[in-house]
Motif scaffolding. Structure first.
Motif, mmCIF file in Angstrom:
data_model
loop_
_atom_site.group_PDB
_atom_site.id
_atom_site.type_symbol
_atom_site.label_atom_id
_atom_site.label_comp_id
_atom_site.label_asym_id
_atom_site.label_seq_id
_atom_site.Cartn_x
_atom_site.Cartn_y
_atom_site.Cartn_z
ATOM 1 N N LEU A 131 0.813 -1.211 0.000
ATOM 2 C CA LEU A 131 0.000 0.000 0.000
ATOM 3 C C LEU A 131 0.851 1.268 0.000
ATOM 4 O O LEU A 131 0.439 2.290 -0.552
ATOM 5 C CB LEU A 131 -0.955 -0.001 1.188
ATOM 6 C CG LEU A 131 -2.081 -1.028 1.132
ATOM 7 C CD1 LEU A 131 -2.926 -0.960 2.398
ATOM 8 C CD2 LEU A 131 -2.935 -0.840 -0.102
ATOM 9 N N ASN A 132 2.030 1.215 0.608
ATOM 10 C CA ASN A 132 2.906 2.396 0.611
ATOM 11 C C ASN A 132 3.367 2.730 -0.808
ATOM 12 O O ASN A 132 3.312 3.886 -1.242
ATOM 13 C CB ASN A 132 4.113 2.178 1.520
ATOM 14 C CG ASN A 132 3.720 2.080 2.966
ATOM 15 O OD1 ASN A 132 3.005 2.923 3.491
ATOM 16 N ND2 ASN A 132 4.163 1.030 3.627
ATOM 17 N N ALA A 133 3.811 1.714 -1.536
ATOM 18 C CA ALA A 133 4.251 1.924 -2.918
ATOM 19 C C ALA A 133 3.091 2.389 -3.786
ATOM 20 O O ALA A 133 3.235 3.304 -4.606
ATOM 21 C CB ALA A 133 4.859 0.638 -3.480
ATOM 22 N N ASN A 134 1.947 1.773 -3.609
ATOM 23 C CA ASN A 134 0.781 2.152 -4.393
ATOM 24 C C ASN A 134 0.383 3.604 -4.112
ATOM 25 O O ASN A 134 0.047 4.348 -5.037
ATOM 26 C CB ASN A 134 -0.387 1.210 -4.095
ATOM 27 C CG ASN A 134 -1.576 1.501 -4.957
ATOM 28 O OD1 ASN A 134 -2.389 2.362 -4.633
ATOM 29 N ND2 ASN A 134 -1.686 0.794 -6.076
ATOM 30 N N ALA A 135 0.439 4.015 -2.862
ATOM 31 C CA ALA A 135 0.080 5.390 -2.502
ATOM 32 C C ALA A 135 1.050 6.392 -3.121
ATOM 33 O O ALA A 135 0.633 7.445 -3.616
ATOM 34 C CB ALA A 135 0.047 5.541 -0.981
ATOM 35 N N ILE A 136 2.331 6.076 -3.110
ATOM 36 C CA ILE A 136 3.331 6.962 -3.727
ATOM 37 C C ILE A 136 3.004 7.140 -5.209
ATOM 38 O O ILE A 136 3.015 8.268 -5.726
ATOM 39 C CB ILE A 136 4.752 6.408 -3.530
ATOM 40 C CG1 ILE A 136 5.166 6.525 -2.063
ATOM 41 C CG2 ILE A 136 5.755 7.139 -4.435
ATOM 42 C CD1 ILE A 136 6.405 5.731 -1.695
ATOM 43 N N CYS A 137 2.710 6.045 -5.870
ATOM 44 C CA CYS A 137 2.461 6.105 -7.314
ATOM 45 C C CYS A 137 1.126 6.752 -7.660
ATOM 46 O O CYS A 137 1.067 7.640 -8.510
ATOM 47 C CB CYS A 137 2.522 4.703 -7.909
ATOM 48 S SG CYS A 137 4.193 4.007 -7.917
ATOM 49 N N THR A 138 0.060 6.319 -7.013
ATOM 50 C CA THR A 138 -1.272 6.757 -7.434
ATOM 51 C C THR A 138 -1.727 8.079 -6.835
ATOM 52 O O THR A 138 -2.468 8.823 -7.484
ATOM 53 C CB THR A 138 -2.333 5.689 -7.108
ATOM 54 O OG1 THR A 138 -2.377 5.487 -5.694
ATOM 55 C CG2 THR A 138 -2.034 4.386 -7.820
ATOM 56 N N ILE A 139 -1.301 8.377 -5.644
ATOM 57 C CA ILE A 139 -1.782 9.596 -4.980
ATOM 58 C C ILE A 139 -0.793 10.747 -5.119
ATOM 59 O O ILE A 139 -1.175 11.909 -5.048
ATOM 60 C CB ILE A 139 -2.070 9.321 -3.479
ATOM 61 C CG1 ILE A 139 -3.079 8.188 -3.323
ATOM 62 C CG2 ILE A 139 -2.545 10.569 -2.764
ATOM 63 C CD1 ILE A 139 -4.444 8.465 -3.936
#
Length: 114
Positions: free
Chosen positions: A75-83
């Motif tokens: 979720l940390n990586a996804n948040a960096i990329c998407t948000i």
């Protein structure tokens, strides 16, 4: 984790994060996406004041998180990329950070670049 990393890398974010109530749930609970949403707002309003050293160091940290998650389950990586990254593409704030992005962050970035 992301909140502590961002405060460590850019201490000025702490004041913004402490006051933020949009991205925190009742009781101060938050998700990685909430942290990155708050940081994105902070970064967009202050990117010209943040030193190149801080931006480049932050991008190194982001790259480590994103590159360690090739299956997109963290979720940390996804948040960096998407948000953060996805929304900054082709903006003045994004133009400031783009030269310092690592390979995996840049691959994601390039998907949204006009």
């Amino acid at each position: 984790m992301l909140d502590l990393l961002l405060i460590k890398m850019i201490p000025e974010f702490k004041k913004h994060w402490d006051k933020d109530d949009i991205y925190k749930e009742p009781g101060g609970v938050f998700t990685p996406h909430g942290v990155m949403g708050s940081f994105r707002e902070f970064y967009q309003s202050r990117f010209s004041e943040i030193s190149t050293l801080k931006i480049s160091t932050l991008c190194i940290e982001f790259e480590e998180i994103v590159s360690s998650d090739p299956c997109d389950i963290d979720l940390n990586a996804n948040a960096i990329c998407t948000i953060f990254l996805e929304i900054l593409v082709d903006t003045p704030a994004g133009n400031r950070i783009e030269p310092y992005l690592g390979r995996e962050c840049r691959k994601y970035w390039s998907c949204y670049k006009i």
